[in-house]
Scaffold this motif. Sequence first.
Motif, PDB file in Angstrom:
ATOM      1  N   THR A  58       0.833  -1.205   0.000  1.00 38.75           N
ATOM      2  CA  THR A  58       0.000   0.000   0.000  1.00 38.75           C
ATOM      3  C   THR A  58       0.872   1.261   0.000  1.00 38.75           C
ATOM      4  N   GLY A  59       1.997   1.170   0.702  1.00 32.26           N
ATOM      5  CA  GLY A  59       2.922   2.314   0.735  1.00 32.26           C
ATOM      6  C   GLY A  59       3.453   2.635  -0.648  1.00 32.26           C
ATOM      7  N   ARG A  60       3.866   1.597  -1.377  1.00 34.23           N
ATOM      8  CA  ARG A  60       4.361   1.793  -2.739  1.00 34.23           C
ATOM      9  C   ARG A  60       3.245   2.300  -3.643  1.00 34.23           C
ATOM     10  N   TYR A  61       2.017   1.797  -3.432  1.00 36.79           N
ATOM     11  CA  TYR A  61       0.876   2.207  -4.264  1.00 36.79           C
ATOM     12  C   TYR A  61       0.577   3.694  -4.056  1.00 36.79           C
ATOM     13  N   ILE A  62       0.634   4.125  -2.806  1.00 32.29           N
ATOM     14  CA  ILE A  62       0.355   5.537  -2.499  1.00 32.29           C
ATOM     15  C   ILE A  62       1.412   6.441  -3.138  1.00 32.29           C
ATOM     16  N   CYS A  63       2.667   5.983  -3.082  1.00 34.10           N
ATOM     17  CA  CYS A  63       3.760   6.796  -3.659  1.00 34.10           C
ATOM     18  C   CYS A  63       3.816   6.695  -5.182  1.00 34.10           C
ATOM     19  N   GLY A  64       3.029   5.799  -5.748  1.00 36.29           N
ATOM     20  CA  GLY A  64       3.056   5.617  -7.205  1.00 36.29           C
ATOM     21  C   GLY A  64       4.275   4.844  -7.651  1.00 36.29           C
ATOM     22  N   ALA A  65       4.840   4.041  -6.751  1.00 32.34           N
ATOM     23  CA  ALA A  65       6.058   3.295  -7.096  1.00 32.34           C
ATOM     24  C   ALA A  65       5.827   1.795  -7.121  1.00 32.34           C
ATOM     25  N   SER A  66       4.554   1.392  -7.188  1.00 35.86           N
ATOM     26  CA  SER A  66       4.293  -0.053  -7.144  1.00 35.86           C
ATOM     27  C   SER A  66       4.437  -0.680  -8.523  1.00 35.86           C
ATOM     28  N   MET A  67       4.658  -1.993  -8.517  1.00 39.89           N
ATOM     29  CA  MET A  67       4.766  -2.747  -9.763  1.00 39.89           C
ATOM     30  C   MET A  67       3.365  -2.839 -10.383  1.00 39.89           C
ATOM     31  N   PRO A  68       3.304  -3.031 -11.711  1.00 39.91           N
ATOM     32  CA  PRO A  68       1.980  -3.114 -12.350  1.00 39.91           C
ATOM     33  C   PRO A  68       1.088  -4.200 -11.741  1.00 39.91           C
ATOM     34  N   ALA A  69       1.705  -5.334 -11.368  1.00 42.72           N
ATOM     35  CA  ALA A  69       0.902  -6.427 -10.795  1.00 42.72           C
ATOM     36  C   ALA A  69       0.318  -6.013  -9.436  1.00 42.72           C
ATOM     37  N   GLU A  70       1.128  -5.273  -8.662  1.00 45.24           N
ATOM     38  CA  GLU A  70       0.650  -4.819  -7.342  1.00 45.24           C
ATOM     39  C   GLU A  70      -0.487  -3.805  -7.508  1.00 45.24           C
ATOM     40  N   THR A  71      -0.287  -2.905  -8.463  1.00 45.37           N
ATOM     41  CA  THR A  71      -1.320  -1.889  -8.729  1.00 45.37           C
ATOM     42  C   THR A  71      -2.623  -2.585  -9.102  1.00 45.37           C
ATOM     43  N   LYS A  72      -2.501  -3.578  -9.973  1.00 45.41           N
ATOM     44  CA  LYS A  72      -3.691  -4.291 -10.421  1.00 45.41           C
ATOM     45  C   LYS A  72      -4.360  -5.014  -9.254  1.00 45.41           C
ATOM     46  N   GLN A  73      -3.543  -5.592  -8.394  1.00 42.43           N
ATOM     47  CA  GLN A  73      -4.101  -6.325  -7.251  1.00 42.43           C
ATOM     48  C   GLN A  73      -4.871  -5.383  -6.325  1.00 42.43           C
ATOM     49  N   ILE A  74      -4.275  -4.237  -6.052  1.00 41.22           N
ATOM     50  CA  ILE A  74      -4.941  -3.290  -5.144  1.00 41.22           C
ATOM     51  C   ILE A  74      -6.196  -2.717  -5.808  1.00 41.22           C
ATOM     52  N   GLN A  75      -6.080  -2.383  -7.091  1.00 34.53           N
ATOM     53  CA  GLN A  75      -7.242  -1.810  -7.767  1.00 34.53           C
ATOM     54  C   GLN A  75      -8.370  -2.825  -7.892  1.00 34.53           C
ATOM     55  N   THR A  76      -7.996  -4.100  -8.086  1.00 37.99           N
ATOM     56  CA  THR A  76      -9.044  -5.133  -8.163  1.00 37.99           C
ATOM     57  C   THR A  76      -9.705  -5.297  -6.801  1.00 37.99           C
ATOM     58  N   TRP A  77      -8.883  -5.229  -5.748  1.00 33.93           N
ATOM     59  CA  TRP A  77      -9.460  -5.334  -4.399  1.00 33.93           C
ATOM     60  C   TRP A  77     -10.443  -4.172  -4.147  1.00 33.93           C
ATOM     61  N   LEU A  78     -10.040  -2.987  -4.615  1.00 37.95           N
ATOM     62  CA  LEU A  78     -10.910  -1.828  -4.424  1.00 37.95           C
ATOM     63  C   LEU A  78     -12.210  -1.971  -5.227  1.00 37.95           C
ATOM     64  N   SER A  79     -12.107  -2.631  -6.385  1.00 39.06           N
ATOM     65  CA  SER A  79     -13.298  -2.775  -7.233  1.00 39.06           C
ATOM     66  C   SER A  79     -14.182  -3.931  -6.823  1.00 39.06           C
ATOM     67  N   CYS A  80     -13.645  -4.813  -6.012  1.00 43.76           N
ATOM     68  CA  CYS A  80     -14.392  -6.011  -5.636  1.00 43.76           C
ATOM     69  C   CYS A  80     -15.400  -5.673  -4.553  1.00 43.76           C
ATOM     70  N   THR A  81     -16.646  -5.576  -4.942  1.00 44.71           N
ATOM     71  CA  THR A  81     -17.681  -5.253  -3.949  1.00 44.71           C
ATOM     72  C   THR A  81     -18.637  -6.428  -3.835  1.00 44.71           C
ATOM     73  N   LYS A  82     -18.634  -6.991  -2.673  1.00 42.61           N
ATOM     74  CA  LYS A  82     -19.567  -8.090  -2.436  1.00 42.61           C
ATOM     75  C   LYS A  82     -20.964  -7.501  -2.423  1.00 42.61           C
ATOM     76  N   HIS A  83     -21.911  -8.298  -2.910  1.00 46.57           N
ATOM     77  CA  HIS A  83     -23.282  -7.799  -2.896  1.00 46.57           C
ATOM     78  C   HIS A  83     -23.798  -7.869  -1.467  1.00 46.57           C
ATOM     79  N   ASN A  84     -23.899  -6.706  -0.865  1.00 46.22           N
ATOM     80  CA  ASN A  84     -24.281  -6.667   0.548  1.00 46.22           C
ATOM     81  C   ASN A  84     -25.794  -6.801   0.693  1.00 46.22           C
ATOM     82  N   LYS A  85     -26.188  -7.917   1.246  1.00 45.70           N
ATOM     83  CA  LYS A  85     -27.629  -8.180   1.354  1.00 45.70           C
ATOM     84  C   LYS A  85     -28.192  -7.687   2.688  1.00 45.70           C
TER      85      LYS A  85
END
Lengths: 168, 81
Positions: B10-37
């Motif tokens: 997360t530190g690297r992501y905030i600084c904009g120094a993360s690897m593309p795979a890390e960026t994708k992982q964090i962005q996918t986590w952010l996009s993953c929304t469970k359907h809250n029933k």
Amino acid sequence: MSRNFTPDKILIDQLLLNDTEAFEELYHRHCYPLYNYCNEKLNSPADARAIVRDIFIGLWEKRQTLPVDFSVSLYLYQEVRKAVVLCVNQKLEENKDLLSIQTQIIPGFAVVNLQQAKQPVRKSSSEIQYINSLTPGRVHKNHWWNYNPTGITKKAIKHMLQRAFNLL
Amino acid sequence: MTTKTLYNKTGRYICGASMPAETKQIQTWLSCTKHNKAFVSKEEKETVERMILNEVKAQTAYPLFYPKAEAPWWQKITAMF
């Protein structure tokens, strides 16, 4: 909860004139989904509240410098994602709520859980039936061969083709 | 994943120094929304909204600087009926 049907863009224009009612309308429209998202990600209502509060304070303070083509939904979407990552990082830095991060946040980064984000949202059969009941004929309209965004009828196309052939 | 790995990521992501795979992982986590029933009542939602709005009001003090215009007398009368 929305109180009127004024588009977001007009409310943003009113925000430039320090219209607090427009701000509150925008707030009521977007507050709860943002709060719910943060709460789901961080499992902490207090952090979710703080994030939503800071985002709206930022929006109010930046109201005079918003760009012309400003999209409030896009702004909130970007800000909330940034804030959630910052909050997780800050908690880890301060060694705060480590147990909840280990048990609730870290499993979310597992490949199995991340794959859910790539799957299309599937509606239940009862939801599909409800939507179809609201718009009769929708089932048949969804076929690609019925795709007709301009609204031109088959008869009109035939007539135009006939006229074109006659001209030839 | 350990908390230390997540902190570094997360530190690297905030600084904009993360690897593309890390960026994708964090962005996918952010996009993953469970359907809250879970059902949340209207009152609960309003309570949360009111609480946050009060905090925003307290920090920005906008009601003080930009008070709402008072409704004209004829609107007050029509509101009575």
